[in-house]
Structure formats: C-alpha cells, structure tokens
Design an enzyme around this catalytic site. Structure first.
Site, PDB file in Angstrom:
ATOM      1  N   TYR A 122       1.012  -1.108  -0.064  1.00 51.08           N
ATOM      2  CA  TYR A 122       0.064  -0.067   0.032  1.00 51.08           C
ATOM      3  C   TYR A 122       0.793   1.177  -0.199  1.00 51.08           C
ATOM      4  O   TYR A 122       1.990   1.251   0.557  1.00 51.08           O
ATOM      5  CB  TYR A 122      -1.027   0.110   1.413  1.00 51.08           C
ATOM      6  CG  TYR A 122      -1.791  -1.053   1.278  1.00 51.08           C
ATOM      7  CD1 TYR A 122      -3.233  -0.900   1.192  1.00 51.08           C
ATOM      8  CD2 TYR A 122      -1.379  -2.328   1.746  1.00 51.08           C
ATOM      9  CE1 TYR A 122      -4.119  -1.967   1.239  1.00 51.08           C
ATOM     10  CE2 TYR A 122      -2.325  -3.357   1.849  1.00 51.08           C
ATOM     11  CZ  TYR A 122      -3.637  -3.207   1.496  1.00 51.08           C
ATOM     12  OH  TYR A 122      -4.450  -3.888   1.870  1.00 51.08           O
ATOM     13  N   LYS A 193       4.702 -13.986   5.853  1.00 52.36           N
ATOM     14  CA  LYS A 193       5.008 -14.960   4.892  1.00 52.36           C
ATOM     15  C   LYS A 193       6.382 -15.001   4.522  1.00 52.36           C
ATOM     16  O   LYS A 193       6.849 -15.079   3.381  1.00 52.36           O
ATOM     17  CB  LYS A 193       3.861 -14.840   3.766  1.00 52.36           C
ATOM     18  CG  LYS A 193       3.880 -15.787   2.668  1.00 52.36           C
ATOM     19  CD  LYS A 193       3.044 -16.928   3.402  1.00 52.36           C
ATOM     20  CE  LYS A 193       3.176 -18.293   2.285  1.00 52.36           C
ATOM     21  NZ  LYS A 193       2.510 -19.511   3.043  1.00 52.36           N
ATOM     22  N   ASP A 225      -1.072 -17.933   6.475  1.00 55.20           N
ATOM     23  CA  ASP A 225      -1.947 -18.801   5.908  1.00 55.20           C
ATOM     24  C   ASP A 225      -2.298 -19.754   7.429  1.00 55.20           C
ATOM     25  O   ASP A 225      -3.463 -20.113   7.683  1.00 55.20           O
ATOM     26  CB  ASP A 225      -1.513 -19.788   4.800  1.00 55.20           C
ATOM     27  CG  ASP A 225       0.062 -20.175   5.045  1.00 55.20           C
ATOM     28  OD1 ASP A 225       0.761 -19.577   5.915  1.00 55.20           O
ATOM     29  OD2 ASP A 225       0.209 -21.070   4.161  1.00 55.20           O
ATOM     30  N   ASP A 249      -5.053  -6.239   6.692  1.00 55.15           N
ATOM     31  CA  ASP A 249      -6.406  -6.107   6.071  1.00 55.15           C
ATOM     32  C   ASP A 249      -7.266  -7.196   5.833  1.00 55.15           C
ATOM     33  O   ASP A 249      -8.531  -7.147   6.378  1.00 55.15           O
ATOM     34  CB  ASP A 249      -5.919  -5.465   4.834  1.00 55.15           C
ATOM     35  CG  ASP A 249      -7.012  -4.682   3.907  1.00 55.15           C
ATOM     36  OD1 ASP A 249      -8.178  -4.517   4.712  1.00 55.15           O
ATOM     37  OD2 ASP A 249      -6.982  -4.310   2.669  1.00 55.15           O
ATOM     38  N   ASP A 253     -10.797  -8.679   8.566  1.00 49.85           N
ATOM     39  CA  ASP A 253     -12.308  -9.090   7.975  1.00 49.85           C
ATOM     40  C   ASP A 253     -12.415 -10.597   8.964  1.00 49.85           C
ATOM     41  O   ASP A 253     -13.716 -10.428   9.316  1.00 49.85           O
ATOM     42  CB  ASP A 253     -12.390  -8.876   6.788  1.00 49.85           C
ATOM     43  CG  ASP A 253     -12.565  -7.695   6.171  1.00 49.85           C
ATOM     44  OD1 ASP A 253     -12.289  -6.773   6.824  1.00 49.85           O
ATOM     45  OD2 ASP A 253     -13.400  -7.245   5.319  1.00 49.85           O
TER      46      ASP A 253
END
Ligand code: ATP
Length: 356
Positions: A122, A193, A225, A249, A253
């Site tokens: 971002y 990751k 993951d 991000d 959620d």
C-alpha cells in the site's frame, strides 16, 4: 470541552456516523462536534472531497471520527491514513455475549489486530513488467527465472524498511504492555509470509522479534495462512497480533466475522501526534440508504476515540452500554438477527449508557 471532527465518508458511513453522533450527543459528554465539508458534497462545492479547511479542522481537533470510504471519498482516507502517516491500525476483536458469531464457543474472544498501515503493498505502486525488466534485467525468482521470462504483464512493489518495522513493533510493545496491565498475557504474535519472502517479510519478522524480546515480552510468529486458521480455531490464544499491511487488512475482516460480523469491528489509526478512528468495514453499497446498517463498529470506534482524548471512564461506560444492548438482544440490526434500524440501535446504546 473537547472538539471532535466527524467525516462520514459515504454510503453507510453517513448513517453510522450520524448514529454515533446521536449517541455522543445523547449521553451528555463535554464535546463540541464539528461537521466540516467532506465527501461527495465537498467534491461538488470545493472540487475535492477533503478541502484544506477540513484538513485544518481535523488537525486542530482533539478527536477525529471517520465513517467509511467509497469511490468519492477514497482521497479522504488517503489523507487521513497515508499523508498524515497514521502507521498503526489498532483493530480490537472482542466478542460481547449476544453477538451473532458463527463460532460454537466465541466467549472470551478479546485480542487486537495491529495492522502496519504505511508500507508493504500500500498505497499501491504498480507498473508494466516490461519497465521492470528494463531496469532490473537480472532480478530472478528462486527458480532462476528473470522478469523477461514472463513476457507482458504487471507488477506491484512491496516496501519494508527497518525504520517502518521498528516503529510498529514498538507500538505493539506499548499496546501489549497496556493490555498486560489489565490482566492480558502481554504477548505479541507476528504474522508474515517469511518462508516465501525471506528478504521483505523476513525483515519484518526479525526486527519485530528483536524489539518485542528486548522489551521482555513473549513473542511468537506464524505464517499468514496458518494464522488465518488459528484465528478461527484458537482465537482465545491471541493478545496483540502484529500484521504486515495486506495480511492485517484481510485477517481483520476474518477476525471481525468470528466475533459476530463486520458491523461490529472498530479501529483507531495512530501516527506520531495524530490519530483518527473508523469502523473496519467499508461503505457497504448493498445496504446503504436503507437505515439498517449496524452502527456498533462506529460507536465502539467513538469509544476508542474518547479513551484517546482523555475520557477513559466514559469510553469504558460506552463499551459496557454496547455490551448490555447485545446481552439483552432486544434492539439489534438485521445483520445480528434483529429488525432494529440504525437509529434505534444507537438510541438503545445511549439509553443503556444513561441508565448505567
Ligand atoms: P467498500 O468498497 O466501500 O469497502 P464493500 O462492499 O467492498 O465496500 P464493506 O462495505 O466492508 O465492503 O461490506 C462488506 C459486506 O459487509 C457487505 O455485504 C455489507 O453489507 C456488510 N456490512 C459492512 N458493514 C456493515 C454494517 N455496519 N452493518 C451491516 N452490514 C455491514
């Protein structure tokens, strides 16, 4: 008297900010709430969704409450978050009894996702692979393939700097210490990751680990993951979950859903000498304008704002009032299995606050 600037953004942002203001006004706090021009109306009148006078008002205010971004207000978020360097996204995940969680046993879920807000992929730096192949012809992946191998395509740039990781890791330490003082474990769980991206994500992991361990706090690391699964299976094992921008991000959620839904998830974004507060959800065009959006996320964001501006007792009382409305399950919006309107829910929270 404290001054608050509200920036509703668009879509349900307008409805949930209205509801949060109704609560703040209805519970008699020493607040002056300002509504400077912003969003679609400001774009029409001033040629920008966030005019200079609005930026000034927000900078000078004690607290800033934002609604939700959509196409005409993305510049508002761009200013609030990136131009003002609000690098730490604090996203509490907390289950209140009565919330509509899909988990069998959500009791006791109470942790914070800390999202690094300023780096990683971002705000978006992209280009054509042909340009990248021109300037970095020898850049190869683990198999030895260079960019030229792919032919036509696009790329995105992920940025991780030591200074950027250091400051978010220090923020994680402060947050974990504050929570520890309230009886939480004082643990930071780092999410990257780094097995696939040892240079960029690896840097984030290494610096975070050093900063957290030097502070004498417990540190653990999981790949993103694995972490997605853990947030569903072991949510009570979490305390402060430190995430790189994109992972934060996505996981916030997922985490919000485990507690009961996106309409419940608040956040605060902090920089140096700057902060603003907003729900995790977006402008929800599918339900905008119907008066049925759940205002809880924004009301809880307002509670975080009250805490930040020195009204900690009132912030706690407001959270308790939200808890009581869920516990009673009499006035809930459709996403929580009820049929109340956004305003009715706000009025129920204000009434619960007043009667505490
Ligand atoms: P945007 O592009 O502005 O981010 P979006 O539709 O991609 O919007 P969200 O606005 O976060 O993403 O909405 C995702 C889903 O969650 C939608 O179905 C929406 O109706 C639901 N939702 C989000 N916020 C709320 C809320 N406060 N109350 C009820 N439902 C909500």
């Amino acid at each position: 008297m404290k001054t608050i600037v509200v920036l509703p953004g668009e879509g349900i942002g307008i409805e949930v900010v209205d509801a949060a203001c109704e609560v703040l006004e209805g519970i008699g706090l020493p607040l002056k709430i300002l509504h400077p021009p912003q969003g679609a109306a400001a774009l029409k009148e001033h040629g920008t969704p966030i005019p200079e006078e609005t930026k000034r008002a927000a900078r000078e205010a004690d607290g800033v409450l934002f609604g939700a971004a959509g196409p005409s207000s993305s510049q508002v978020v761009s200013w609030l978050r990136w131009e003002m360097e609000a690098y730490a996204g604090v996203r509490p995940v907390r289950f209140f009894r009565g919330m509509h969680s899909p988990l069998v046993d959500p009791d006791g879920i109470d942790y914070v996702i800390l999202r690094e807000n300023s780096q990683d992929l971002y705000p978006g730096r992209e280009g054509d692979l042909s340009e990248l192949a021109r300037v970095m012809p020898d850049l190869a992946d683990k198999t030895g393939r260079t960019i030229g191998h792919f032919g036509a395509g696009r790329f995105a740039v992920k940025v991780v700097t030591p200074a950027g990781v250091e400051r978010i890791a220090r923020f994680a330490v402060e947050l974990a210490r504050k929570r520890q003082a309230l009886g939480k474990p004082g643990k930071v769980t780092c999410v990257t990751k780094s097995n696939v991206l040892p240079k960029s994500d690896g840097l984030f992991q290494q610096i975070s680990e050093r900063v957290v361990r030097d502070a004498g706090l417990e540190f653990e690391h999981f790949h993103v993951d694995d972490m997605a699964r853990r947030l569903v299976r072991f949510p009570r094992a979490m305390d402060v979950v430190l995430c790189m921008n994109l992972y934060g991000d996505i996981l916030s959620d997922l985490a919000a859903e485990t507690a009961g839904g996106l309409g419940l998830a608040p956040s605060g974004c902090f920089g140096d000498g700057w902060a603003y507060f907003e729900s995790v959800h977006g402008s929800a065009p599918d339900i905008a304008g119907q008066g049925i959006a759940n205002p809880t996320a924004t009301i809880l964001s307002a509670a975080m704002m009250l805490d930040h501006i020195g009204l900690a007792t009132e912030a706690q009382r407001l959270q308790n009032a939200v808890g009581r409305v869920y516990h009673d399950r009499k006035t809930l919006t459709p996403d929580q299995g009820g049929s109340a309107t956004t305003r009715a829910m706000a009025q129920a929270v204000a009434a619960a606050y007043r009667s505490a």
